[in-house]
Design an enzyme around this catalytic site. Structure first.
Site, PDB file in Angstrom:
ATOM      1  N   CYS A   1       0.959  -1.309   0.123  1.00  0.00           N
ATOM      2  CA  CYS A   1       0.085   0.051   0.110  1.00  0.00           C
ATOM      3  C   CYS A   1       0.806   1.215   0.103  1.00  0.00           C
ATOM      4  O   CYS A   1       1.890   1.394   0.856  1.00  0.00           O
ATOM      5  CB  CYS A   1      -0.898   0.161   1.120  1.00  0.00           C
ATOM      6  SG  CYS A   1      -2.011   1.318   1.249  1.00  0.00           S
TER       7      CYS A   1
ATOM      8  N   CYS B   1     -19.571   2.006   8.835  1.00  0.00           N
ATOM      9  CA  CYS B   1     -18.751   1.478   9.962  1.00  0.00           C
ATOM     10  C   CYS B   1     -17.439   2.138  10.059  1.00  0.00           C
ATOM     11  O   CYS B   1     -16.588   2.219   9.211  1.00  0.00           O
ATOM     12  CB  CYS B   1     -18.352  -0.021   9.536  1.00  0.00           C
ATOM     13  SG  CYS B   1     -17.127  -0.714  10.416  1.00  0.00           S
TER      14      CYS B   1
ATOM     15  N   CYS C   1       0.319   0.307  10.504  1.00  0.00           N
ATOM     16  CA  CYS C   1      -0.157  -0.768   9.391  1.00  0.00           C
ATOM     17  C   CYS C   1       1.055  -1.486   8.786  1.00  0.00           C
ATOM     18  O   CYS C   1       1.745  -0.984   8.215  1.00  0.00           O
ATOM     19  CB  CYS C   1      -0.929  -0.187   8.246  1.00  0.00           C
ATOM     20  SG  CYS C   1      -1.679  -1.187   7.217  1.00  0.00           S
TER      21      CYS C   1
ATOM     22  N   ARG D   1     -18.116  -2.577  17.953  1.00  0.00           N
ATOM     23  CA  ARG D   1     -17.130  -3.616  17.725  1.00  0.00           C
ATOM     24  C   ARG D   1     -15.601  -4.006  18.717  1.00  0.00           C
ATOM     25  O   ARG D   1     -14.891  -2.823  18.516  1.00  0.00           O
ATOM     26  CB  ARG D   1     -16.803  -3.666  16.341  1.00  0.00           C
ATOM     27  CG  ARG D   1     -16.123  -5.351  16.103  1.00  0.00           C
ATOM     28  CD  ARG D   1     -16.120  -5.643  14.759  1.00  0.00           C
ATOM     29  NE  ARG D   1     -17.368  -5.772  13.985  1.00  0.00           N
ATOM     30  CZ  ARG D   1     -17.385  -5.047  12.737  1.00  0.00           C
ATOM     31  NH1 ARG D   1     -16.724  -4.424  12.131  1.00  0.00           N
ATOM     32  NH2 ARG D   1     -18.594  -5.143  12.400  1.00  0.00           N
TER      33      ARG D   1
ATOM     34  N   CYS E   1       0.317   4.903   6.980  1.00  0.00           N
ATOM     35  CA  CYS E   1      -0.375   4.839   8.185  1.00  0.00           C
ATOM     36  C   CYS E   1       0.683   4.054   9.146  1.00  0.00           C
ATOM     37  O   CYS E   1       0.999   3.060   8.982  1.00  0.00           O
ATOM     38  CB  CYS E   1      -1.667   4.188   8.065  1.00  0.00           C
ATOM     39  SG  CYS E   1      -2.552   4.556   6.804  1.00  0.00           S
TER      40      CYS E   1
HETATM   41  N1  SAM Z   1      -6.682   0.445   3.119  1.00  0.00           N
HETATM   42  C1  SAM Z   1      -7.962   0.630   3.573  1.00  0.00           C
HETATM   43  C2  SAM Z   1      -8.064   1.746   4.509  1.00  0.00           C
HETATM   44  O1  SAM Z   1      -7.134   2.118   5.305  1.00  0.00           O
HETATM   45  O2  SAM Z   1      -8.892   2.691   4.666  1.00  0.00           O
HETATM   46  C3  SAM Z   1      -8.691  -0.302   4.096  1.00  0.00           C
HETATM   47  C4  SAM Z   1      -7.884  -1.474   4.992  1.00  0.00           C
HETATM   48  S1  SAM Z   1      -7.289  -0.813   6.411  1.00  0.00           S
HETATM   49  C5  SAM Z   1      -6.162  -2.221   7.098  1.00  0.00           C
HETATM   50  C6  SAM Z   1      -8.378  -0.685   7.813  1.00  0.00           C
HETATM   51  C7  SAM Z   1      -8.178  -0.276   9.301  1.00  0.00           C
HETATM   52  O3  SAM Z   1      -7.573  -1.435   9.947  1.00  0.00           O
HETATM   53  C8  SAM Z   1      -7.510   1.080   9.298  1.00  0.00           C
HETATM   54  O4  SAM Z   1      -8.255   1.937   9.179  1.00  0.00           O
HETATM   55  C9  SAM Z   1      -7.001   0.750  10.869  1.00  0.00           C
HETATM   56  O5  SAM Z   1      -7.871   1.337  11.783  1.00  0.00           O
HETATM   57  C10 SAM Z   1      -7.119  -0.794  10.999  1.00  0.00           C
HETATM   58  N2  SAM Z   1      -5.689  -1.251  11.311  1.00  0.00           N
HETATM   59  C11 SAM Z   1      -4.804  -1.323  10.517  1.00  0.00           C
HETATM   60  N3  SAM Z   1      -3.476  -1.942  11.124  1.00  0.00           N
HETATM   61  C12 SAM Z   1      -3.763  -1.915  12.630  1.00  0.00           C
HETATM   62  C13 SAM Z   1      -3.235  -2.377  13.575  1.00  0.00           C
HETATM   63  N4  SAM Z   1      -1.801  -2.733  13.425  1.00  0.00           N
HETATM   64  N5  SAM Z   1      -3.852  -2.365  14.809  1.00  0.00           N
HETATM   65  C14 SAM Z   1      -5.106  -2.068  14.893  1.00  0.00           C
HETATM   66  N6  SAM Z   1      -5.874  -1.771  13.739  1.00  0.00           N
HETATM   67  C15 SAM Z   1      -5.131  -1.520  12.513  1.00  0.00           C
HETATM   68 FE1  SF4 Z   2      -3.018   1.319   3.478  1.00  0.00          FE
HETATM   69 FE2  SF4 Z   2      -2.832   0.223   5.777  1.00  0.00          FE
HETATM   70 FE3  SF4 Z   2      -3.267   2.684   5.549  1.00  0.00          FE
HETATM   71 FE4  SF4 Z   2      -5.239   0.857   4.961  1.00  0.00          FE
HETATM   72  S1  SF4 Z   2      -4.449   1.285   6.683  1.00  0.00           S
HETATM   73  S2  SF4 Z   2      -4.375   2.782   3.521  1.00  0.00           S
HETATM   74  S3  SF4 Z   2      -3.953  -0.534   4.058  1.00  0.00           S
HETATM   75  S4  SF4 Z   2      -1.352   1.497   4.939  1.00  0.00           S
END
Ligand code: SAM
Ligand code: SF4
Ligand code: DTB
Length: 333
Positions: A71, A206, A78, A278, A75
């Site tokens: 990606c 959500c 992530c 949730r 973030c």
């Molecule tokens: N890429 C898309 C986005 O970010 O909008 C969708 C998938 S993203 C993985 C969905 C959500 O997962 C993120 O907004 C975040 O809140 C949550 N998330 C991701 N990594 C995480 C982590 N290590 N611990 C807790 N929540 C996490």
């Molecule tokens: Fe990409 Fe992870 Fe951010 Fe979703 S949360 S936009 S998968 S970096």
């Protein structure tokens, strides 16, 4: 004596703040909730829960990563961001048939909703076509559908709605003030715009966030106040405890105190009484006692299945045992 008097005064003041704040919640009103004596906070949360739901019922969702890793976003939490070395293997969008096979298996294991996540900044038109086919297929099995694909335009939201999408997940993640410390490649306003597009298309929203990223109580209050004060509160509110993944900027974060986490769940329940709250990522590292407090505080939805998107979830067998111990039942089950 003095202590009792002080508490009586602050509880009365709090009621006043809450009365004037509802239905839009100010950060101060939510901060006052988070700071309540624990028994008082829990009583309010349990009352709100019982007024709107059967407290022994828990909504069950299953999660599948349909497009993993690589990606372009940054973030800080992530494991799927391409700029961090986390050992996550990037893969292309799954084939429609493979996704439908996973959905069938999830239904057999008791899922009511099938959530499909993609590591995109936003979907390309060609990819959206395939995701629409997945949504149509999953819906035909009698499962509710949810996807999380990043930012969406109004037009893309309308296409997903036409395919039969029930829920779109897009998290605000944290407070507007703390946000820039975690993500720089898209703005808080971008997220609010996507939520508005999803809402306008008639899809259930959500949206929630992550705690344990080094934010303080004011940030937690800011997140909850922003969610609860959206023109319509999200129907589903995932509260994630950070899963600290090595290689990400937040990989060395200290786990959040369990009672502080329960307080956030309770504040979400009180401020969004009709929403599903949730208990989302982070359950694998949580004790049964901490999870039990979360259910008491008003959490009434979980992700069920051994894996989240890329990290481990509490196991299916552990959840079965926990539900048995607590007398919880899957919603509609
Ligand atoms: N890429 C898309 C986005 O970010 O909008 C969708 C998938 S993203 C993985 C969905 C959500 O997962 C993120 O907004 C975040 O809140 C949550 N998330 C991701 N990594 C995480 C982590 N290590 N611990 C807790 N929540 C996490
Ligand atoms: Fe990409 Fe992870 Fe951010 Fe979703 S949360 S936009 S998968 S970096
Ligand atoms: C949400 O709020 N939490 C889920 C879901 N929405 C998509 C994702 C949690 C991801 C945890 C880290 C991982 O497994 O990669």
């Amino acid at each position: 004596m003095t202590l009792v008097k002080e508490f009586e005064m602050s509880a009365a003041t709090l009621d006043l703040v809450i009365e004037t704040a509802a239905p839009r919640w100010s950060r101060d009103a939510v901060a006052a909730l988070l700071a309540l004596p624990f028994p008082e906070l829990m009583f309010r949360a349990m009352s709100a829960h019982r007024a709107n739901f059967d407290p022994k019922q828990v909504q069950i969702s299953t999660l599948l990563s349909i497009k993993t890793g690589g990606c372009p976003e940054d973030c800080g939490y992530c494991p799927q961001a391409s700029s961090y070395e986390t050992g996550t293997k990037a893969s292309k969008l799954m084939a429609v048939e493979a996704v439908l096979a996973e959905a069938r298996a999830a239904k057999e294991k008791g899922a009511q909703r099938f959530c499909m996540g993609a590591a995109w900044r936003s979907p390309k038109d060609h990819d959206l076509e395939n995701v629409c086919s997945m949504i149509e297929g999953v819906k035909q099995m009698g499962l509710e559908t949810c996807v999380t694909l990043g930012m969406l335009t109004g037009e893309q939201s309308a296409r997903l709605k036409d395919a039969g999408l029930d829920y779109y997940n897009h998290n605000l993640d944290t407070s507007p003030e703390y946000y820039g410390r975690v993500i720089t490649t898209r703005t808080y306003q971008d997220r609010l715009d996507t939520l508005a597009n999803v809402r306008d298309a008639g899809i259930n929203v959500c949206s929630g966030g992550i705690v344990g990223m080094g934010e303080d109580d004011a940030d937690r209050a800011g997140l909850i106040a922003t969610l609860a004060s959206l023109p319509v509160a999200p129907e589903s509110v995932p509260i994630n405890a950070l899963v600290a993944v090595e290689g990400t900027p937040l990989g060395k974060s200290e786990p959040i105190d369990a009672i502080d986490f329960v307080r956030v769940i309770a504040a979400a329940r009180i401020t969004m009484p009709g929403s599903y709250i949730r208990l989302s990522a982070g359950r694998e590292a949580m004790s049964d006692e901490a999870q039990a407090l979360c259910f008491l505080a008003g959490a009434n939805s979980i992700f069920h299945g051994d894996k989240l998107l890329t990290t481990k979830n509490a196991t299916v067998s552990h959840d079965e045992a926990l539900f048995g111990k607590l007398g919880l039942v899957p919603q509609g089950g």
